[in-house]
Design a protein around this motif. Structure first.
Motif, PDB file in Angstrom:
ATOM      1  N   TRP A   3      42.123  42.309  34.941  1.00  6.41           N
ATOM      2  CA  TRP A   3      40.724  42.010  35.229  1.00  6.41           C
ATOM      3  C   TRP A   3      39.799  43.049  34.614  1.00  6.41           C
ATOM      4  O   TRP A   3      38.722  42.742  34.178  1.00  6.41           O
ATOM      5  CB  TRP A   3      40.476  42.010  36.734  1.00  6.41           C
ATOM      6  N   LYS A   4      40.263  44.300  34.622  1.00  9.28           N
ATOM      7  CA  LYS A   4      39.391  45.379  34.189  1.00  9.28           C
ATOM      8  C   LYS A   4      39.115  45.346  32.698  1.00  9.28           C
ATOM      9  O   LYS A   4      38.055  45.754  32.254  1.00  9.28           O
ATOM     10  CB  LYS A   4      39.999  46.742  34.559  1.00  9.28           C
ATOM     11  N   GLN A  12      32.707  45.836  36.921  1.00 10.95           N
ATOM     12  CA  GLN A  12      33.957  46.585  36.798  1.00 10.95           C
ATOM     13  C   GLN A  12      34.159  47.471  38.015  1.00 10.95           C
ATOM     14  O   GLN A  12      35.106  48.234  38.078  1.00 10.95           O
ATOM     15  CB  GLN A  12      33.901  47.466  35.553  1.00 10.95           C
ATOM     16  N   LEU A  17      36.523  45.130  42.863  1.00 11.05           N
ATOM     17  CA  LEU A  17      37.818  44.597  42.425  1.00 11.05           C
ATOM     18  C   LEU A  17      38.852  44.716  43.549  1.00 11.05           C
ATOM     19  O   LEU A  17      39.674  43.820  43.750  1.00 11.05           O
ATOM     20  CB  LEU A  17      38.305  45.323  41.159  1.00 11.05           C
ATOM     21  N   ASN A  20      38.193  41.977  45.975  1.00 10.56           N
ATOM     22  CA  ASN A  20      38.678  40.712  45.414  1.00 10.56           C
ATOM     23  C   ASN A  20      40.201  40.595  45.564  1.00 10.56           C
ATOM     24  O   ASN A  20      40.720  39.525  45.891  1.00 10.56           O
ATOM     25  CB  ASN A  20      38.310  40.608  43.924  1.00 10.56           C
ATOM     26  N   THR A 116      43.173  34.746  34.639  1.00  8.56           N
ATOM     27  CA  THR A 116      43.518  36.117  34.266  1.00  8.56           C
ATOM     28  C   THR A 116      42.286  36.929  33.882  1.00  8.56           C
ATOM     29  O   THR A 116      42.344  38.144  33.777  1.00  8.56           O
ATOM     30  CB  THR A 116      44.483  36.118  33.065  1.00  8.56           C
ATOM     31  N   LYS A 117      41.179  36.249  33.657  1.00  6.36           N
ATOM     32  CA  LYS A 117      39.971  36.962  33.237  1.00  6.36           C
ATOM     33  C   LYS A 117      39.220  37.589  34.402  1.00  6.36           C
ATOM     34  O   LYS A 117      38.241  38.300  34.204  1.00  6.36           O
ATOM     35  CB  LYS A 117      39.042  36.021  32.469  1.00  6.36           C
ATOM     36  N   GLY A 118      39.646  37.286  35.620  1.00  2.00           N
ATOM     37  CA  GLY A 118      38.962  37.885  36.769  1.00  2.00           C
ATOM     38  C   GLY A 118      37.758  37.083  37.205  1.00  2.00           C
ATOM     39  O   GLY A 118      37.577  35.942  36.789  1.00  2.00           O
ATOM     40  N   HIS A 119      36.938  37.712  38.038  1.00  2.00           N
ATOM     41  CA  HIS A 119      35.837  36.957  38.639  1.00  2.00           C
ATOM     42  C   HIS A 119      34.674  36.757  37.667  1.00  2.00           C
ATOM     43  O   HIS A 119      34.560  37.456  36.669  1.00  2.00           O
ATOM     44  CB  HIS A 119      35.360  37.652  39.908  1.00  2.00           C
ATOM     45  N   LEU A 132      35.932  33.395  41.908  1.00  2.00           N
ATOM     46  CA  LEU A 132      37.240  33.554  41.285  1.00  2.00           C
ATOM     47  C   LEU A 132      37.953  32.202  41.356  1.00  2.00           C
ATOM     48  O   LEU A 132      37.922  31.539  42.393  1.00  2.00           O
ATOM     49  CB  LEU A 132      38.028  34.619  42.044  1.00  2.00           C
TER      50      LEU A 132
END
Ligand SMILES: [Zn+2]
Length: 295
Positions: A3-4, A12, A17, A20, A116-119, A132
């Motif tokens: 995600w980061k 970030q 995170l 989440n 996989t890209k995160g929120h 998400l």
């Protein structure tokens, strides 16, 4: 965690995170407990959830200062948690009706994993939020567009994230389940904000609308909004609300301050309360220092 690295334009913030990740763990757990495993024999019925497990979501709101206040006698103030945004989870546990291909309507599909890209950030009226989603794989589309299946990946897609505009483009706004944000290519809006835009649009120019939204979204100025959540305990454990309802200006509502004004006001507030002695935790002092770097 990926995600980061994958979404440099999204939050970030480590605290966000972490929050989440906790939500993801919870949803994974209740989903696993109530879903039939793919390897189970035919006719297996999904388990029901034990009654002592609360069903929360899909709109997860972070614990407020009230929680800290009630859980601790002398609350340790960590203003950073005031920056936490609610998380809307677009997941089949809450929305089983999404289990069909958004491209060809096939139900020969499989929920792969969380995106996989995160929120994604979601613009809201009162505050900004995050969302998400899950990745849905269409096995029929994969035959046409999946490289591994002899298809041509340049002609189309077979994996769709529930937080991607592509997932929703064939649906009318009224077909979307309640609470799911409105996803556009570049941004996402809460339903509340979307409804308001629809309401205002006929009577407003786009510039007028933008101005309205700007004023309503002033609460995005989390620096001061989060301050509204804080109260302070003195050495006798007497608690005082510092800024009731955020930084209100003569009862007129929050006004937007320039960077310089923000810095001055933040500094003044910190100074004032640190003189009172021992009211901010060590962590808060660090957060304050970080905050000053951001302003
Ligand atoms: Zn399909």
């Amino acid at each position: 965690m990926s995600w980061k690295v994958s979404h440099s334009d999204q939050t970030q913030n480590e605290v966000q995170l972490t929050w989440n990740v906790h939500v993801v763990e919870y949803v994974n757990n209740i989903y696993r407990r109530t879903t039939v495993h793919v390897n189970s024999s035919k006719g297996t019925v999904a388990d029901s959830l034990p009654k002592d497990i609360l069903i929360l979501g899909p709109h997860f709101v972070p614990p407020s200062y009230l929680h800290v206040e009630k859980w601790q006698k002398c609350p340790a103030i960590e203003p950073m948690t005031g920056y936490l945004k609610p998380l809307i989870v677009v997941h089949p546990f809450y929305y089983p009706g999404l289990t069909k291909c958004p491209q060809c309507d096939s139900i020969n599909v499989k929920w792969d994993s969380w995106t996989t890209k995160g929120h994604r950030e979601v613009h809201g009226i009162r505050q900004e939020e995050c969302t998400l989603g899950m990745q849905l794989r269409c096995k029929d589309c994969e035959m046409h567009f999946g490289k591994g299946k002899g298809g041509d990946p340049t002609k189309g897609k077979y994996c769709f994230a529930t937080t991607n505009a592509l997932f929703w483009e064939r649906r009318e706004a009224w077909e979307m389940p309640c609470g799911i944000p409105y996803f556009l290519k570049r941004c996402a809006l809460t339903r509340e904000l979307f409804d308001m835009i629809i309401e205002l649009r006929p009577s407003s120019t786009s510039a007028g609308l933008a101005e309205n939204i700007k004023w309503i979204c002033i609460s995005v100025d989390n620096t001061f909004w989060s301050a509204g959540k804080a109260s302070i305990a003195d050495s006798k454990k007497k608690q005082t609300k510092v800024w009731k309802g955020g930084m209100m200006m003569d009862g007129k509502g929050a006004e937007y301050w320039s960077k310089e004004e923000q810095a001055v006001k933040l500094e003044a507030a910190f100074e004032k309360w640190s003189r009172k002695g021992g009211v901010w935790s060590v962590a808060a002092a660090q957060v304050y220092a970080d905050q000053m770097n951001h302003v």
